[in-house]
Design an enzyme around this catalytic site. Sequence first.
Site, PDB file in Angstrom:
ATOM      1  N   GLU A  51      26.639  61.455  11.209  1.00 57.20           N
ATOM      2  CA  GLU A  51      26.820  61.103  12.510  1.00 57.20           C
ATOM      3  C   GLU A  51      27.950  60.039  13.073  1.00 57.20           C
ATOM      4  O   GLU A  51      27.216  58.999  12.515  1.00 57.20           O
ATOM      5  CB  GLU A  51      25.790  61.279  13.603  1.00 57.20           C
ATOM      6  CG  GLU A  51      26.175  61.335  15.124  1.00 57.20           C
ATOM      7  CD  GLU A  51      24.578  61.257  15.657  1.00 57.20           C
ATOM      8  OE1 GLU A  51      24.793  61.921  16.894  1.00 57.20           O
ATOM      9  OE2 GLU A  51      23.713  60.879  15.341  1.00 57.20           O
ATOM     10  N   CYS A  63      37.154  53.191  12.344  1.00 51.22           N
ATOM     11  CA  CYS A  63      36.436  53.823  11.137  1.00 51.22           C
ATOM     12  C   CYS A  63      37.678  54.982  10.860  1.00 51.22           C
ATOM     13  O   CYS A  63      38.673  55.262  11.302  1.00 51.22           O
ATOM     14  CB  CYS A  63      35.054  54.250  11.299  1.00 51.22           C
ATOM     15  SG  CYS A  63      35.068  55.558  12.687  1.00 51.22           S
ATOM     16  N   CYS A  65      35.942  58.258  10.233  1.00 52.97           N
ATOM     17  CA  CYS A  65      35.016  59.276  10.279  1.00 52.97           C
ATOM     18  C   CYS A  65      35.415  60.587  10.853  1.00 52.97           C
ATOM     19  O   CYS A  65      35.503  61.585  10.219  1.00 52.97           O
ATOM     20  CB  CYS A  65      33.529  58.792  10.893  1.00 52.97           C
ATOM     21  SG  CYS A  65      32.737  57.304  10.279  1.00 52.97           S
ATOM     22  N   ASP A 124      23.573  49.645   4.149  1.00 51.85           N
ATOM     23  CA  ASP A 124      23.476  50.939   4.204  1.00 51.85           C
ATOM     24  C   ASP A 124      22.296  51.578   4.227  1.00 51.85           C
ATOM     25  O   ASP A 124      21.446  51.520   3.284  1.00 51.85           O
ATOM     26  CB  ASP A 124      24.445  51.638   3.511  1.00 51.85           C
ATOM     27  CG  ASP A 124      24.823  53.224   3.683  1.00 51.85           C
ATOM     28  OD1 ASP A 124      24.021  53.963   4.505  1.00 51.85           O
ATOM     29  OD2 ASP A 124      25.947  53.695   3.026  1.00 51.85           O
ATOM     30  N   ARG A 126      21.247  54.698   4.932  1.00 55.24           N
ATOM     31  CA  ARG A 126      21.057  56.391   5.271  1.00 55.24           C
ATOM     32  C   ARG A 126      20.383  56.984   4.130  1.00 55.24           C
ATOM     33  O   ARG A 126      20.270  56.307   2.900  1.00 55.24           O
ATOM     34  CB  ARG A 126      22.696  56.807   5.140  1.00 55.24           C
ATOM     35  CG  ARG A 126      23.368  56.578   6.394  1.00 55.24           C
ATOM     36  CD  ARG A 126      24.806  56.849   6.444  1.00 55.24           C
ATOM     37  NE  ARG A 126      25.528  56.276   5.333  1.00 55.24           N
ATOM     38  CZ  ARG A 126      26.814  56.185   5.320  1.00 55.24           C
ATOM     39  NH1 ARG A 126      27.375  57.270   5.719  1.00 55.24           N
ATOM     40  NH2 ARG A 126      27.439  55.555   4.315  1.00 55.24           N
ATOM     41  N   LYS A 152      26.145  58.954  -2.652  1.00 54.05           N
ATOM     42  CA  LYS A 152      26.180  60.372  -2.045  1.00 54.05           C
ATOM     43  C   LYS A 152      26.044  61.183  -3.476  1.00 54.05           C
ATOM     44  O   LYS A 152      25.165  61.975  -3.136  1.00 54.05           O
ATOM     45  CB  LYS A 152      27.214  60.989  -1.185  1.00 54.05           C
ATOM     46  CG  LYS A 152      27.107  60.308   0.049  1.00 54.05           C
ATOM     47  CD  LYS A 152      28.394  60.675   1.161  1.00 54.05           C
ATOM     48  CE  LYS A 152      28.079  60.082   2.486  1.00 54.05           C
ATOM     49  NZ  LYS A 152      29.353  60.901   3.352  1.00 54.05           N
TER      50      LYS A 152
END
Length: 193
Positions: A51, A63, A65, A124, A126, A152
């Site tokens: 998000e 960014c 995104c 980071d 995440r 990822k």
Amino acid sequence: MELVVSSKLPTPWGEFAIHGFSDDSTGKEHVALTMGNISSGGPVLARIHSECLTGDALFSMRCDCGAQLESALEAIAKEGRGVLMYLRQEGRGIGLLNKLKAYELQDSGADTVEANEQLGFDADQREYGICKIMLDSLGISQVRLMTNNPRKVKALEQCGISVVERVSIQEGRNPHNDKYLDTKAAKLGHMLD
């Protein structure tokens, strides 16, 4: 985490199915958008997208995104088959208000990594383990992952999802995000041209 509901979601790129997931451990809700027959026929074109209210909804040029989100949905629609996992992990996992505080530090000269660290966070924060639950629920075990982020790829592989291909997704570079993108490449290992 569990799949709670599925419904249709018409978009400018075509009609997706939207699947809502509830994560009781964090209280967050995540969604996956799918198109086509995803549970058979080989690896599925996939995107993990965290998000970004400022970029996805408010069109921020700080960014890339929003541009990546649109590009991923367009690529899935063009292929006619794929999944986009939209994770509620604003600001690399630090939340919206802390992200805005990081913006303020960036306005004073810090890069994105330095700003997060000055606020007491990792560069980071995440977490991608929830993707395994989402993909398992949707019957997906192999993906062609649209990403520039090696974390990822590694996270999916570590939880048993086969990443058969990394598909580069480079969209939205502009004068307002040059330093941001350069920092992602230099300090976070993102694979950018």
